[in-house]
Design an enzyme around this catalytic site. Structure first.
Site, PDB file in Angstrom:
ATOM      1  N   CYS A 246      -0.741  42.703  13.070  1.00  0.00           N
ATOM      2  CA  CYS A 246       0.363  42.749  13.893  1.00  0.00           C
ATOM      3  C   CYS A 246       0.976  41.451  14.455  1.00  0.00           C
ATOM      4  CB  CYS A 246       0.336  43.880  14.931  1.00  0.00           C
ATOM      5  SG  CYS A 246       1.895  44.572  15.363  1.00  0.00           S
TER       6      CYS A 246
ATOM      7  N   HIS B  15      -1.939  49.061  11.761  1.00  0.00           N
ATOM      8  CA  HIS B  15      -3.094  48.821  12.604  1.00  0.00           C
ATOM      9  C   HIS B  15      -4.378  49.655  11.982  1.00  0.00           C
ATOM     10  CE1 HIS B  15      -1.561  46.776  16.175  1.00  0.00           C
ATOM     11  NE2 HIS B  15      -0.577  47.408  15.867  1.00  0.00           N
TER      12      HIS B  15
ATOM     13  N   GLU C 130      -7.350  49.554  12.686  1.00  0.00           N
ATOM     14  CA  GLU C 130      -8.409  49.845  13.647  1.00  0.00           C
ATOM     15  C   GLU C 130      -8.179  51.001  14.436  1.00  0.00           C
ATOM     16  OE1 GLU C 130      -5.349  47.446  16.026  1.00  0.00           O
ATOM     17  OE2 GLU C 130      -5.964  47.574  13.899  1.00  0.00           O
TER      18      GLU C 130
END
EC number: 6.3.5.3
Length: 223
Positions: free
Chosen positions: A86, A196, A198
């Protein structure tokens, strides 16, 4: 495998990234502040998401000129893997470590939702845990994720397999050219992506589709 997470004013996804790397590798990453000019001996450096310096000037423009970025560039030149997610992707582009640019979303609105990602290149150090063409779930949260490159650069990237992830099944949230969601450098050790991973690595997140990226980068893929 050792990892490091870069911290800059305004980044707010560093704790998520630290948690993901710790869960998957079993080792907490070291943290590196913006003014540091040396990075410890690690195998993976991650620049997480957020709004570095409030996204003033352009997203990532100020962060790209911090002392730590020269240290990251030197590590990358030596073959260390670098991942920007990002705002981290925006920073890598502004630093000239990846080709292309990220513009305002075509809708001119901030988007925060789940998208589908197609693995466009499963032969990178970040995608070995996936199959070519595999479709993953992954959340996005950004205002400037509209990927652009001139025609010549885009063709070279496509021909060389530098497009690693694409938005799939009509879920492109920002208008990116060729549905591009993530790209890698020609050397194959610097990856930038808007989604994302994660935030989708375990059951508590509602799925683990993002886990393979970190397992690949950290070389902890189950045999």
């Amino acid at each position: 495998m050792k990892s490091a997470v870069v911290q800059l004013p305004g980044l707010n996804r560093d704790r998520d990234m630290i948690a993901a790397l710790t869960k998957i590798s079993g080792k907490a990453p070291v943290t590196v502040w913006q003014t540091e000019t040396e990075i410890p001996d690690v195998d993976l450096i991650v620049i997480p998401g957020g709004f570095s310096y409030g996204d003033y000037l352009r997203c990532g423009a100020i962060a790209a000129r911090m002392p730590v970025m020269q240290a990251i560039r030197e590590k990358a030149e030596k073959g260390v893997k670098v991942l920007g997610v990002c705002n981290g992707f925006q920073i890598l582009l502004e630093a000239g470590m990846l080709p292309g640019a990220l513009m305002r979303n075509a809708s001119l609105k901030f988007v925060c939702r789940e998208v589908k990602l197609e693995v466009a290149n499963a032969e990178t150090a970040f995608t070995r845990a996936y199959a070519q063409g595999q479709v993953l779930r992954c959340p996005v949260a950004h205002h400037d994720g509209n990927y652009f490159a001139d025609a010549e650069t885009l063709k070279a990237m496509e021909d060389q397999g530098q497009v690693v992830f694409r938005y799939a099944e009509g879920t492109n949230p920002n208008g990116s050219m060729n549905d591009i969601a993530g790209v890698i450098n020609a050397k194959g050790n610097v990856l930038g992506m808007m989604p994302h991973p994660e935030n989708l690595i375990e059951a508590a997140h509602g799925g683990s589709d993002g886990r393979g990226l970190f397992a690949s980068a950290l070389d902890v893929i189950a045999a």
